[in-house]
Write a protein that holds these residues in place. Structure first.
Motif, PDB file in Angstrom:
ATOM      1  N   LEU A  98      40.954 -11.526  47.644  1.00  0.00           N
ATOM      2  CA  LEU A  98      41.491 -12.567  46.775  1.00  0.00           C
ATOM      3  C   LEU A  98      42.931 -12.218  46.210  1.00  0.00           C
ATOM      4  O   LEU A  98      44.070 -13.019  46.256  1.00  0.00           O
ATOM      5  CB  LEU A  98      40.580 -12.543  45.493  1.00  0.00           C
ATOM      6  CG  LEU A  98      41.014 -13.853  44.317  1.00  0.00           C
ATOM      7  CD1 LEU A  98      41.247 -15.123  44.961  1.00  0.00           C
ATOM      8  CD2 LEU A  98      40.198 -13.626  43.204  1.00  0.00           C
ATOM      9  N   THR A  99      43.112 -10.877  46.280  1.00  0.00           N
ATOM     10  CA  THR A  99      44.598 -10.507  45.797  1.00  0.00           C
ATOM     11  C   THR A  99      45.558 -10.959  46.957  1.00  0.00           C
ATOM     12  O   THR A  99      46.544 -11.448  46.706  1.00  0.00           O
ATOM     13  CB  THR A  99      44.301  -9.063  45.417  1.00  0.00           C
ATOM     14  OG1 THR A  99      43.722  -8.667  44.530  1.00  0.00           O
ATOM     15  CG2 THR A  99      45.980  -8.364  45.272  1.00  0.00           C
ATOM     16  N   ILE A 102      46.139 -14.727  46.964  1.00  0.00           N
ATOM     17  CA  ILE A 102      46.903 -15.185  45.916  1.00  0.00           C
ATOM     18  C   ILE A 102      48.409 -14.942  46.097  1.00  0.00           C
ATOM     19  O   ILE A 102      49.421 -15.506  45.995  1.00  0.00           O
ATOM     20  CB  ILE A 102      46.559 -14.307  44.712  1.00  0.00           C
ATOM     21  CG1 ILE A 102      45.135 -15.182  44.237  1.00  0.00           C
ATOM     22  CG2 ILE A 102      47.321 -14.764  43.564  1.00  0.00           C
ATOM     23  CD1 ILE A 102      44.779 -14.556  42.915  1.00  0.00           C
ATOM     24  N   ASP A 114      42.812 -25.030  48.166  1.00  0.00           N
ATOM     25  CA  ASP A 114      43.305 -23.638  47.722  1.00  0.00           C
ATOM     26  C   ASP A 114      42.560 -23.169  46.555  1.00  0.00           C
ATOM     27  O   ASP A 114      42.241 -21.954  46.284  1.00  0.00           O
ATOM     28  CB  ASP A 114      44.727 -23.422  48.128  1.00  0.00           C
ATOM     29  CG  ASP A 114      45.026 -23.530  49.309  1.00  0.00           C
ATOM     30  OD1 ASP A 114      44.648 -23.093  49.997  1.00  0.00           O
ATOM     31  OD2 ASP A 114      46.203 -24.326  49.419  1.00  0.00           O
ATOM     32  N   TYR A 117      38.895 -22.333  46.422  1.00  0.00           N
ATOM     33  CA  TYR A 117      38.709 -21.163  46.949  1.00  0.00           C
ATOM     34  C   TYR A 117      38.833 -19.957  45.823  1.00  0.00           C
ATOM     35  O   TYR A 117      37.985 -19.124  46.000  1.00  0.00           O
ATOM     36  CB  TYR A 117      39.494 -20.894  48.220  1.00  0.00           C
ATOM     37  CG  TYR A 117      39.345 -19.524  48.797  1.00  0.00           C
ATOM     38  CD1 TYR A 117      38.129 -19.092  49.626  1.00  0.00           C
ATOM     39  CD2 TYR A 117      40.214 -18.510  48.487  1.00  0.00           C
ATOM     40  CE1 TYR A 117      37.861 -17.825  49.974  1.00  0.00           C
ATOM     41  CE2 TYR A 117      40.199 -17.095  49.395  1.00  0.00           C
ATOM     42  CZ  TYR A 117      39.035 -16.745  49.819  1.00  0.00           C
ATOM     43  OH  TYR A 117      38.980 -15.660  50.213  1.00  0.00           O
ATOM     44  N   ILE A 118      40.154 -20.254  45.299  1.00  0.00           N
ATOM     45  CA  ILE A 118      40.565 -19.037  44.352  1.00  0.00           C
ATOM     46  C   ILE A 118      39.299 -18.959  43.221  1.00  0.00           C
ATOM     47  O   ILE A 118      38.669 -18.025  42.864  1.00  0.00           O
ATOM     48  CB  ILE A 118      41.814 -19.330  43.815  1.00  0.00           C
ATOM     49  CG1 ILE A 118      42.720 -19.158  44.821  1.00  0.00           C
ATOM     50  CG2 ILE A 118      42.013 -18.499  42.665  1.00  0.00           C
ATOM     51  CD1 ILE A 118      44.298 -19.646  44.320  1.00  0.00           C
ATOM     52  N   GLN A 121      36.097 -17.521  44.308  1.00  0.00           N
ATOM     53  CA  GLN A 121      35.998 -16.036  44.634  1.00  0.00           C
ATOM     54  C   GLN A 121      36.090 -15.214  43.063  1.00  0.00           C
ATOM     55  O   GLN A 121      35.629 -14.199  42.910  1.00  0.00           O
ATOM     56  CB  GLN A 121      37.365 -15.486  45.356  1.00  0.00           C
ATOM     57  CG  GLN A 121      37.454 -16.102  46.750  1.00  0.00           C
ATOM     58  CD  GLN A 121      36.024 -15.470  47.513  1.00  0.00           C
ATOM     59  OE1 GLN A 121      35.885 -14.506  47.633  1.00  0.00           O
ATOM     60  NE2 GLN A 121      35.373 -16.496  48.032  1.00  0.00           N
ATOM     61  N   LEU A 122      36.775 -15.996  41.977  1.00  0.00           N
ATOM     62  CA  LEU A 122      36.656 -15.386  40.846  1.00  0.00           C
ATOM     63  C   LEU A 122      35.484 -15.561  40.218  1.00  0.00           C
ATOM     64  O   LEU A 122      35.081 -14.659  39.528  1.00  0.00           O
ATOM     65  CB  LEU A 122      37.778 -16.436  39.861  1.00  0.00           C
ATOM     66  CG  LEU A 122      39.141 -16.352  40.013  1.00  0.00           C
ATOM     67  CD1 LEU A 122      40.046 -16.942  39.393  1.00  0.00           C
ATOM     68  CD2 LEU A 122      39.520 -14.599  39.804  1.00  0.00           C
ATOM     69  N   ASP A 169      41.511 -20.515  33.420  1.00  0.00           N
ATOM     70  CA  ASP A 169      41.884 -20.781  34.853  1.00  0.00           C
ATOM     71  C   ASP A 169      40.467 -21.696  35.232  1.00  0.00           C
ATOM     72  O   ASP A 169      41.105 -22.258  36.504  1.00  0.00           O
ATOM     73  CB  ASP A 169      41.486 -19.171  35.353  1.00  0.00           C
ATOM     74  CG  ASP A 169      42.619 -18.255  35.191  1.00  0.00           C
ATOM     75  OD1 ASP A 169      43.586 -18.432  34.702  1.00  0.00           O
ATOM     76  OD2 ASP A 169      42.412 -17.029  35.309  1.00  0.00           O
ATOM     77  N   LEU A 173      42.245 -24.561  37.813  1.00  0.00           N
ATOM     78  CA  LEU A 173      41.893 -24.629  39.126  1.00  0.00           C
ATOM     79  C   LEU A 173      41.001 -25.906  39.436  1.00  0.00           C
ATOM     80  O   LEU A 173      40.931 -26.473  40.846  1.00  0.00           O
ATOM     81  CB  LEU A 173      40.972 -23.453  39.500  1.00  0.00           C
ATOM     82  CG  LEU A 173      41.908 -22.191  39.414  1.00  0.00           C
ATOM     83  CD1 LEU A 173      41.237 -20.821  39.536  1.00  0.00           C
ATOM     84  CD2 LEU A 173      43.114 -22.145  40.347  1.00  0.00           C
ATOM     85  N   GLU A 183      51.054 -17.162  40.557  1.00  0.00           N
ATOM     86  CA  GLU A 183      49.962 -16.108  40.188  1.00  0.00           C
ATOM     87  C   GLU A 183      50.026 -15.929  38.919  1.00  0.00           C
ATOM     88  O   GLU A 183      48.760 -15.383  38.121  1.00  0.00           O
ATOM     89  CB  GLU A 183      49.911 -15.177  41.407  1.00  0.00           C
ATOM     90  CG  GLU A 183      51.218 -14.064  41.180  1.00  0.00           C
ATOM     91  CD  GLU A 183      51.171 -13.085  42.165  1.00  0.00           C
ATOM     92  OE1 GLU A 183      51.959 -12.049  41.868  1.00  0.00           O
ATOM     93  OE2 GLU A 183      50.285 -12.926  42.940  1.00  0.00           O
ATOM     94  N   ALA A 236      45.399 -11.096  39.653  1.00  0.00           N
ATOM     95  CA  ALA A 236      46.548 -11.323  40.533  1.00  0.00           C
ATOM     96  C   ALA A 236      47.140  -9.895  40.814  1.00  0.00           C
ATOM     97  O   ALA A 236      47.537  -9.645  41.860  1.00  0.00           O
ATOM     98  CB  ALA A 236      47.576 -12.365  40.114  1.00  0.00           C
TER      99      ALA A 236
END
Length: 397
Positions: A98-99, A102, A114, A117-118, A121-122, A169, A173, A183, A236
């Motif tokens: 993830l890092t 990002i 996108d 997906y973020i 993962q979070l 977030d 998102l 980020e 991030a």
């Protein structure tokens, strides 16, 4: 609108609040062996050994057992190390992937795929965590009838990580659409907490006769050097490689004592130990977490026969490693079958009476040709995502 970054711009009280929340949730899913003495022999028997067991290990948890040596024992040199880790939801790989994602997207146009997906993962990271407990020690034992002693140098470490998904977030998102991705807009916090401890000590014990029973009294003066760890960042900027950076650690030194006693009824033994008799509190670099080292009182019973050894230990008081992270009080059961002094089979089980940690099954094998060269291996299994091992190399003369 730019969201507040959890970094240098965040107020200290907010970091302290996040540190407390992150620590509690991380520790509540940690393994049941925090601050454990790893041993190729002892770990296979769930860490039991307050009343009996091999003196090269048991003296580390009860100095009085330094007298548990045989007539032919004159010297022993052992090296042990072990590790147990819980990597729930593949925390390490997920956080690194993830890092990287990002960082690559930062400053460029991103779309809803996108963002989805973020967020996915979070959520995985929010439900997962990483905890790891490791230790190693070198011991030199010189058993004798005057004052049996065991010199040891020990290194141990514990780390717990956690992620708290920010509501802001989720809102950002889920309705991202297509726009430039920054980020620094992410508020989700990630943290790592723990300690690294170095100990140098000498366990000394002597036998006495009390009403025809053999009683052993022991004491372990020791020097402790502790580095507390506290690392908080936005997801991030969270980087597991930063755990060892000096900016996130605070060093403490102190003197401490272990005390112990055993009584021998032939093949039956009883014992009690008080580890870390002087309570300690260690601040962290950001002041958001307090690491505690509380006295631990443990009682044990044991049976030592020609072939079988049975051990049971019970903590008589509850302790917690981190402030607010939940108390721990462990019951340990272990058994060993010795096959002609050449090979050993061991099993064990430990249970947290406070239900803060899951129970753990342990097992191990040992090889000791001529009772001189020793190799012992242990395996530890707790929850689905938790595995551990311990290994010992030794020489006894």
């Amino acid at each position: 609108m730019k969201r507040l970054l959890l970094g240098a711009s965040m107020k200290k009280w907010t970091k302290n609040r996040l540190a407390g929340a992150l620590t509690a949730t991380a520790m509540l899913s940690a393994t049941p062996v925090a601050a454990e003495v790893f041993s190729g022999r002892g770990s296979a028997m769930a860490g039991a050994g307050v009343a009996g067991g091999d003196y090269t290990y048991s003296a580390l948890i009860n100095p009085a057992t330094a007298t548990n040596f045989g007539e032919s024992d004159d010297f022993a040199l052992t090296f042990d190390f072990g590790l147990i880790a819980n990597d729930q939801n593949d925390f390490i790989d997920t956080s690194e992937d993830l890092t990287d994602f990002i960082d690559a997207l930062d400053g460029f146009t991103a779309n809803q795929d996108d963002a989805d997906y973020i967020l996915e993962q979070l959520r995985l990271l929010d439900d997962g965590r990483l905890t790891a407990d490791a230790g190693a020690q070198l011991t030199v034992a010189i058993p004798n009838s005057v004052a049996s002693g065991l010199l040891f140098v020990r290194q141990s470490a514990f780390i717990a990580t956690d992620v708290q998904l920010a509501d802001g977030d989720i809102a950002l998102l889920e309705n991202f659409g297509e726009q430039i991705f920054d980020e620094d807009d992410l508020e989700t916090a990630a943290g790592a907490f723990g300690y690294s401890m170095q100990e140098i000590g000498f366990a000394a014990a002597r036998n006495f006769t009390f009403k025809k029973y053999q009683v052993s009294l022991g004491v372990t003066p020791k020097y402790q050097r502790v580095e507390s760890i506290e690392y908080i960042e936005t997801i991030a900027n969270f980087d597991s490689d930063d755990f060892e950076v000096d900016d996130y650690t605070l060093e403490h030194t102190n003197f401490n004592l272990d005390l112990g006693a055993t009584i021998n009824f032939g093949q039956l033994q009883g014992g009690v130990s008080l580890r870390n008799a002087i309570a300690q509190e260690y601040d962290t670099v950001q002041g958001g977490v307090e690491i505690q080292l509380d006295p631990q009182l443990t009682a044990g019973v044991g049976y030592t026969g020609e072939v079988f050894t049975l051990l049971a230990d019970a903590d008589l008081n509850a302790v917690e490693l981190f402030d607010g992270a939940g108390e721990v009080q462990v019951l340990r059961l272990g058994a060993e079958a010795d096959l002609f002094d050449w090979a050993q089979l061991r099993v064990g089980y430990r249970h947290d009476l406070k239900d803060t940690y899951d129970g753990a099954l342990t097992a191990g094998i040992g090889f000791s040709p001529f009772d001189v060269v020793h190799f012992h291996l242990s395996a530890i299994k707790s929850s689905e995502d938790t595995l551990g091992m311990a290994l010992q190399f030794g020489l006894e003369l």
